[in-house]
Motif scaffolding. Structure first.
Motif, PDB file in Angstrom:
ATOM      1  N   SER A 131       0.815  -1.216   0.000  1.00  0.00           N
ATOM      2  CA  SER A 131       0.000   0.000   0.000  1.00  0.00           C
ATOM      3  C   SER A 131       0.847   1.265   0.000  1.00  0.00           C
ATOM      4  CB  SER A 131      -0.934  -0.002   1.216  1.00  0.00           C
ATOM      5  OG  SER A 131      -1.921  -0.994   1.096  1.00  0.00           O
ATOM      6  N   LEU A 135       0.454   4.495  -2.475  1.00  0.00           N
ATOM      7  CA  LEU A 135       0.196   5.839  -1.966  1.00  0.00           C
ATOM      8  C   LEU A 135       1.212   6.839  -2.509  1.00  0.00           C
ATOM      9  CD1 LEU A 135      -0.746   5.025   1.751  1.00  0.00           C
ATOM     10  CD2 LEU A 135      -2.269   5.514  -0.171  1.00  0.00           C
ATOM     11  N   THR A 184      -6.277   3.017  -6.155  1.00  0.00           N
ATOM     12  CA  THR A 184      -5.736   3.262  -4.817  1.00  0.00           C
ATOM     13  C   THR A 184      -6.847   3.494  -3.801  1.00  0.00           C
ATOM     14  OG1 THR A 184      -3.816   4.301  -5.858  1.00  0.00           O
ATOM     15  CG2 THR A 184      -4.073   4.629  -3.502  1.00  0.00           C
ATOM     16  N   LEU A 185      -7.881   4.228  -4.198  1.00  0.00           N
ATOM     17  CA  LEU A 185      -8.999   4.481  -3.289  1.00  0.00           C
ATOM     18  C   LEU A 185      -9.861   3.237  -3.104  1.00  0.00           C
ATOM     19  CD1 LEU A 185     -10.176   8.014  -4.482  1.00  0.00           C
ATOM     20  CD2 LEU A 185      -8.982   7.478  -2.363  1.00  0.00           C
ATOM     21  N   HIS A 189      -6.297   0.790  -0.248  1.00  0.00           N
ATOM     22  CA  HIS A 189      -4.975   1.240   0.186  1.00  0.00           C
ATOM     23  C   HIS A 189      -5.050   2.435   1.131  1.00  0.00           C
ATOM     24  CE1 HIS A 189      -2.963  -1.563  -2.419  1.00  0.00           C
ATOM     25  NE2 HIS A 189      -3.744  -1.197  -3.420  1.00  0.00           N
ATOM     26  N   PHE A 190      -6.224   3.061   1.215  1.00  0.00           N
ATOM     27  CA  PHE A 190      -6.462   4.112   2.203  1.00  0.00           C
ATOM     28  C   PHE A 190      -7.278   3.577   3.380  1.00  0.00           C
ATOM     29  CE2 PHE A 190      -5.344   6.942  -1.284  1.00  0.00           C
ATOM     30  CZ  PHE A 190      -4.669   7.965  -0.634  1.00  0.00           C
ATOM     31  N   VAL A 194     -12.533   3.982   3.699  1.00  0.00           N
ATOM     32  CA  VAL A 194     -12.471   4.809   2.491  1.00  0.00           C
ATOM     33  C   VAL A 194     -12.927   4.003   1.280  1.00  0.00           C
ATOM     34  CG1 VAL A 194     -10.924   6.066   0.930  1.00  0.00           C
ATOM     35  CG2 VAL A 194     -10.642   6.263   3.410  1.00  0.00           C
TER      36      VAL A 194
END
Length: 231
Positions: A131, A135, A184-185, A189-190, A194
């Motif tokens: 992750s 990011l 990513t969202l 990974h957040f 999220v």
């Protein structure tokens, strides 16, 4: 064996079959699907966009760098992308905006796009990247989009010229950013909270629409900035 014995045997076999079905773990039935869902790595579409976009972006940045070197070596050199008064790379490359950090902007792409290509290849190879990597990669692609977003109006309204090779880089950065942001969202990974957000799920599913909308906005700006050239 009489009829009663045969019926008893059939009933015993049926009871044994039903018991086996009941005892089966539902997870075993969908084992293949679960293995597919849990396969490491990011979506294949992300890998393709990063690889293809990275290659095209690198070519554009590399050619721009070579052209700029040629101009430094020979003041009379005319870049191959200097076609007319609007499609004029030399005007763009000799502007102050073309060297924001004290060196030619294309050098950023020459060093950045190979990382994009490498990431795309790793994704296609089903390598699970951590992750923290995604990011920081998102930070880089966000910077790329913001930088391009600043250069576009500078080219249209301040420099008043278009650089074809620069526009190739623009066209590559836009989908790279949106696809990376979506993964990513929505990829967690957040964090799971999220990833489960309604807006994030929309971005994760409709990133390609956002890409097309961004293209449409840029195209509209270009056409309105030079209406006498295109109409």
């Amino acid at each position: 064996m009489n009829r009663r014995a045969v019926n008893a045997t059939d009933e015993a076999d049926l009871d044994e079959y039903e018991a086996d079905v009941v005892d089966d773990d539902p997870a075993d039935v969908y084992e293949d699907d679960e293995i597919y869902d849990e396969a490491p790595g990011a979506p294949r579409s992300l890998g393709l966009i990063l690889t293809i976009g990275g290659i095209l972006g690198f070519i554009g940045a590399f050619v721009l760098t070579i052209e700029r070197i040629e101009m430094l070596l020979d003041s009379s050199y005319l870049p191959t992308c200097s076609i007319d008064s609007v499609l004029q790379c030399s005007t763009v490359m000799t502007s102050s905006q073309a060297s924001v950090f004290g060196f030619p902007n294309p050098l950023i792409g020459v060093f950045a796009f190979p990382l994009v290509i490498l990431t795309g290849v790793l994704v296609l190879a089903r390598v699970a990247l951590p992750s923290w990597y995604w990011l920081w990669f998102l930070v880089g692609t966000t910077y790329g989009l913001l930088f391009v977003g600043w250069l576009i109006p500078q080219s249209l309204y301040e420099i008043r010229a278009l650089c074809p090779y620069c526009m190739v880089v623009w066209a590559c950065v836009i989908p790279i950013f949106w696809r990376t942001l979506a993964y990513t969202l929505a990829g967690g990974h957040f964090g799971e909270r999220v990833a489960g957000n309604a807006l994030v799920r929309v971005i994760g599913r409709w990133w390609w629409v956002l890409t097309l909308v961004t293209y449409a906005v840029v195209l509209t700006l270009v056409l309105t900035a030079f209406p006498y050239y295109f109409f």
